[in-house]
Design a protein around this motif. Structure first.
Motif, short mmCIF file in Angstrom:
data_model
loop_
_atom_site.label_atom_id
_atom_site.label_comp_id
_atom_site.label_asym_id
_atom_site.label_seq_id
_atom_site.Cartn_x
_atom_site.Cartn_y
_atom_site.Cartn_z
N MET A 1 0.64 -1.10 -0.22
CA MET A 1 0.03 0.27 0.35
C MET A 1 0.60 1.29 0.33
SD MET A 1 -2.86 0.79 2.94
CE MET A 1 -3.94 2.93 2.82
N MET A 2 0.42 2.50 -0.94
CA MET A 2 1.46 3.47 -0.74
C MET A 2 0.99 4.13 0.68
SD MET A 2 0.55 4.91 -5.22
CE MET A 2 1.60 5.94 -4.58
N VAL A 134 11.44 1.82 -5.87
CA VAL A 134 11.02 2.73 -7.44
C VAL A 134 10.54 1.53 -7.32
CG1 VAL A 134 11.94 2.86 -9.47
CG2 VAL A 134 13.59 2.52 -7.00
N GLU A 135 8.59 2.63 -8.89
CA GLU A 135 7.35 1.75 -9.47
C GLU A 135 7.49 2.38 -10.91
OE1 GLU A 135 4.22 1.20 -7.01
OE2 GLU A 135 4.73 -0.81 -5.91
N ALA A 136 7.47 1.77 -11.83
CA ALA A 136 7.55 2.77 -13.08
C ALA A 136 6.67 2.37 -14.19
CB ALA A 136 8.82 2.49 -13.91
N LEU A 137 5.84 3.44 -14.74
CA LEU A 137 5.14 3.29 -15.77
C LEU A 137 5.91 2.92 -16.42
CD1 LEU A 137 1.61 3.47 -15.67
CD2 LEU A 137 1.97 5.55 -16.10
N GLY A 179 6.81 -5.13 -3.67
CA GLY A 179 5.82 -4.74 -4.18
C GLY A 179 4.45 -5.49 -4.85
N SER A 180 4.02 -5.38 -5.95
CA SER A 180 2.35 -6.41 -6.33
C SER A 180 2.81 -5.65 -8.43
CB SER A 180 1.41 -6.11 -5.46
OG SER A 180 1.19 -5.06 -6.31
N ASP A 211 11.75 -11.75 -8.57
CA ASP A 211 11.36 -11.62 -8.09
C ASP A 211 10.79 -10.23 -7.57
OD1 ASP A 211 11.85 -12.14 -5.63
OD2 ASP A 211 11.89 -14.16 -6.26
N HIS A 212 9.79 -10.38 -6.30
CA HIS A 212 9.52 -9.06 -5.99
C HIS A 212 9.88 -9.00 -4.62
CE1 HIS A 212 5.88 -7.59 -7.77
NE2 HIS A 212 5.73 -7.98 -7.92
N THR A 213 11.04 -10.14 -4.16
CA THR A 213 11.65 -10.29 -2.85
C THR A 213 13.34 -9.09 -3.09
OG1 THR A 213 12.98 -12.79 -3.20
CG2 THR A 213 10.93 -12.10 -2.06
#
Length: 232
Positions: A1-2, A134-137, A179-180, A211-213
């Motif tokens: 969750m952000m 870090v999350e990218a669109l 993240g997811s 993976d997300h780890t």
């Protein structure tokens, strides 16, 4: 969750009043207006796509992606703004837009308006907007970035794009939590001088065991929750 942040990240002028985006990032958040030393929320019924075009343009945040009602960035805790903003959408600054008394007298903080401009990278779940996962669109989807091979070169580009100063640390191993969604693994070709992370995407680099780890994170020297930008 952000993680949400309660301080205004960018301040501008609306006539004789300051306005700002609160509770998101430099390019997203709940719209609030400072009037008589009191921050006021704006009713979602009194704000539309044309108004959002001007807000995002003035913040140099590209085009609006979403105008969100129903307190999407949490409810404000002060009064409601009683004017309706009436931009045509082509104004360079929102203080050039006319306003008129709003007829939406039954609005509450459950109707606080927020907006999201065309941001392409964000830092999530840190303790301020200049640190986090870090999350990218990319291709219309938000995803995390694989931490394999992630270093200070890529971190420098992220910090620059977010106006967050210099990179302090480039972290892997899901330091800010996993993240997811999709994991983007092709941001590994930065030379450190790019203005945006998308400029590093010149080839696909595949890490089949990512993976997300292993989600990448960044800590930048700036703290946008404490440093406001003023526009006149």
């Amino acid at each position: 969750m952000m993680t949400s942040f309660s301080l205004s990240l960018s301040l501008c002028m609306l006539g004789e009043h300051f306005w700002g985006l609160v509770g998101g990032s430099r390019c997203s958040g709940r719209l609030e207006i400072l009037h008589d030393q009191t921050w006021m929320s704006v009713c979602d019924a009194a704000f539309d796509q044309q108004d959002a075009e001007v807000v995002c343009r003035e913040l140099d945040c590209g085009a609006p992606v979403e105008v969100l009602g129903a307190a999407a960035f949490d409810k404000g805790d002060a009064q409601m703004w009683t004017q309706e903003i009436q931009c045509r959408g082509n104004e360079s600054q929102i203080h050039l837009c006319p306003t008129s008394p709003s007829h939406k007298n039954n609005s509450s903080h459950y109707n606080d308006v927020g907006l999201v401009c065309n941001i392409r990278v964000r830092l999530v779940d840190g303790n301020n907007p200049c640190a986090g996962r870090v999350e990218a669109l990319h291709r219309g989807q938000w995803g995390t970035v694989c931490g394999d091979g992630w270093d200070m070169t890529e971190a420098a580009v992220v910090c620059r794009e977010l106006d967050c100063g210099e990179p302090v640390d480039a972290l892997g191993g899901a330091h800010f939590g996993p993240g997811s969604g999709p994991i983007w693994s092709h941001f590994k070709l930065c030379n450190g001088s790019e203005s945006t992370l998308k400029n590093c995407m010149s080839a696909e680099v595949v890490f089949y065991d990512c993976d997300h780890t292993k989600d990448a994170g960044v800590i930048c020297s700036g703290n946008l929750a404490q440093t406001s930008s003023y526009f006149y």
